[in-house]
Motif scaffolding. Sequence first.
Motif, mmCIF file in Angstrom:
data_model
loop_
_atom_site.group_PDB
_atom_site.id
_atom_site.type_symbol
_atom_site.label_atom_id
_atom_site.label_comp_id
_atom_site.label_asym_id
_atom_site.label_seq_id
_atom_site.Cartn_x
_atom_site.Cartn_y
_atom_site.Cartn_z
ATOM 1 N N TYR A 93 32.166 -24.199 -8.956
ATOM 2 C CA TYR A 93 32.993 -24.167 -7.744
ATOM 3 C C TYR A 93 34.203 -25.071 -7.904
ATOM 4 N N TRP A 94 34.008 -26.300 -8.389
ATOM 5 C CA TRP A 94 35.119 -27.238 -8.487
ATOM 6 C C TRP A 94 36.082 -26.874 -9.605
ATOM 7 N N PHE A 95 35.562 -26.325 -10.712
ATOM 8 C CA PHE A 95 36.485 -25.828 -11.743
ATOM 9 C C PHE A 95 37.306 -24.665 -11.191
ATOM 10 N N HIS A 96 36.639 -23.739 -10.521
ATOM 11 C CA HIS A 96 37.322 -22.560 -9.989
ATOM 12 C C HIS A 96 38.357 -22.962 -8.939
ATOM 13 N N ARG A 97 37.972 -23.843 -8.045
ATOM 14 C CA ARG A 97 38.912 -24.302 -7.015
ATOM 15 C C ARG A 97 40.092 -25.042 -7.642
ATOM 16 N N SER A 98 39.800 -25.892 -8.617
ATOM 17 C CA SER A 98 40.876 -26.617 -9.301
ATOM 18 C C SER A 98 41.821 -25.660 -10.014
ATOM 19 N N SER A 99 41.272 -24.572 -10.533
ATOM 20 C CA SER A 99 42.087 -23.582 -11.238
ATOM 21 C C SER A 99 43.034 -22.843 -10.305
#
Length: 402
Positions: A93-99
């Motif tokens: 979730y945090w990688f995707h949101r950061s992306s």
Amino acid sequence: MDFNPVILSIPLYFTLIGFELIYQLVKKVKVYRTNDAISNISCGISSQVTNALWGVLSIAMYQYVYEHWSFTTIPNAWWSYILLFLLVDLMYYWFHRSSHEINFLWNTAHVVHHQSEDYNLSVALRQASFGGAFAMVFYLPLALMGFNTYAFLIVKGLNLIYQFWIHTEAIDKLPRWFEYVFNTPSHHRVHHGRNPKYIDKNHAGTLMIWDRMFGSFQAEEEKPTYGVTKPTNTWNPVWANVLPIVDMTNQFKATPGFWNKLKVLFYKPGWQPVELGGYQMAPEVNKKTYQKFDVHPHIPMIRYVFMQFILAIGFTSLFLFTHSNYALTVKLTMAGFIMWSIAQLGILMENRKSWIPIEYVRLIASGVLIVFMIGGTLSYGIAGAFLLLFGFWFYSASRRTE
């Protein structure tokens, strides 16, 4: 370490795509466009090929942290896999949101996945070639916690496999309890929408609870318009990966001041200093005037490209399942040929006739590769027949008109 659930699930992916094609025929709705679907899957091919070359470095990074810096060792028990599943999904979730919220990550690791203006299962395969290199950084805390590399790769692969089926319009909303807890086609359609209210919403991998907890949830209301606010307008998967980086580099160069240049990289996409106009909000989509990118050649060329694309899939599958057996130079040669092939086929679908002579060169290179891979007298006959058959077919296709 070589076990990859994502690659092993390739037959399942294409089986489900087949069912979606049947759905298209039965319902008489336009779900797939040949040019867009080939481009989507070609981006997936590009992603898997590049990951095969440097993905081992990402795994080695995780393994090194696990072996040398982990605080403890988590046992392989049923409860540890449940805990790991939750943590992998949270890190995703945090990688995707950061992306989505960091311009550098958006343009290098993720925008490719959103470029398609359609929404079907082939879009799930449309992945950026450089995404895996950055994603692993977000998972390293799991290595510090003591989750072994093999367990991590299994759970991470299953997490990605789950996300395949949600890329469809064939499934409407599911029971309320399921929609509340899990990521679904309805939730993920929102995520792929370029409508301002839908942008940067629903980043979940498997569990929608993260978006509800961290304030990024948006329910599906009107049907989304898919794609990115600046359309890519190419079927070439290599250029689709490179173009966003080129645009970001040009913006970086044109932005005055050291700190402003850093903000170009690490602020949200669309940011620019006030003197250049300030932050650019995504415009509303005018559905009356909006048109999808839909350049295509005449029918004989499409048929030729489709057949060559099937061969490219077969060769890519061979590469993915056997690349560990080859020396680095052979790996690079095979990977380079695959990338050249899918790029060339994308260019042919754009009806760019100036590139037609290059296809004859690629066909000759194909014959040379057959000789190299098989060896012996038989391979010369196969290569010769290959060149004659497809050379004549391509010549006919390039000369005919609709």
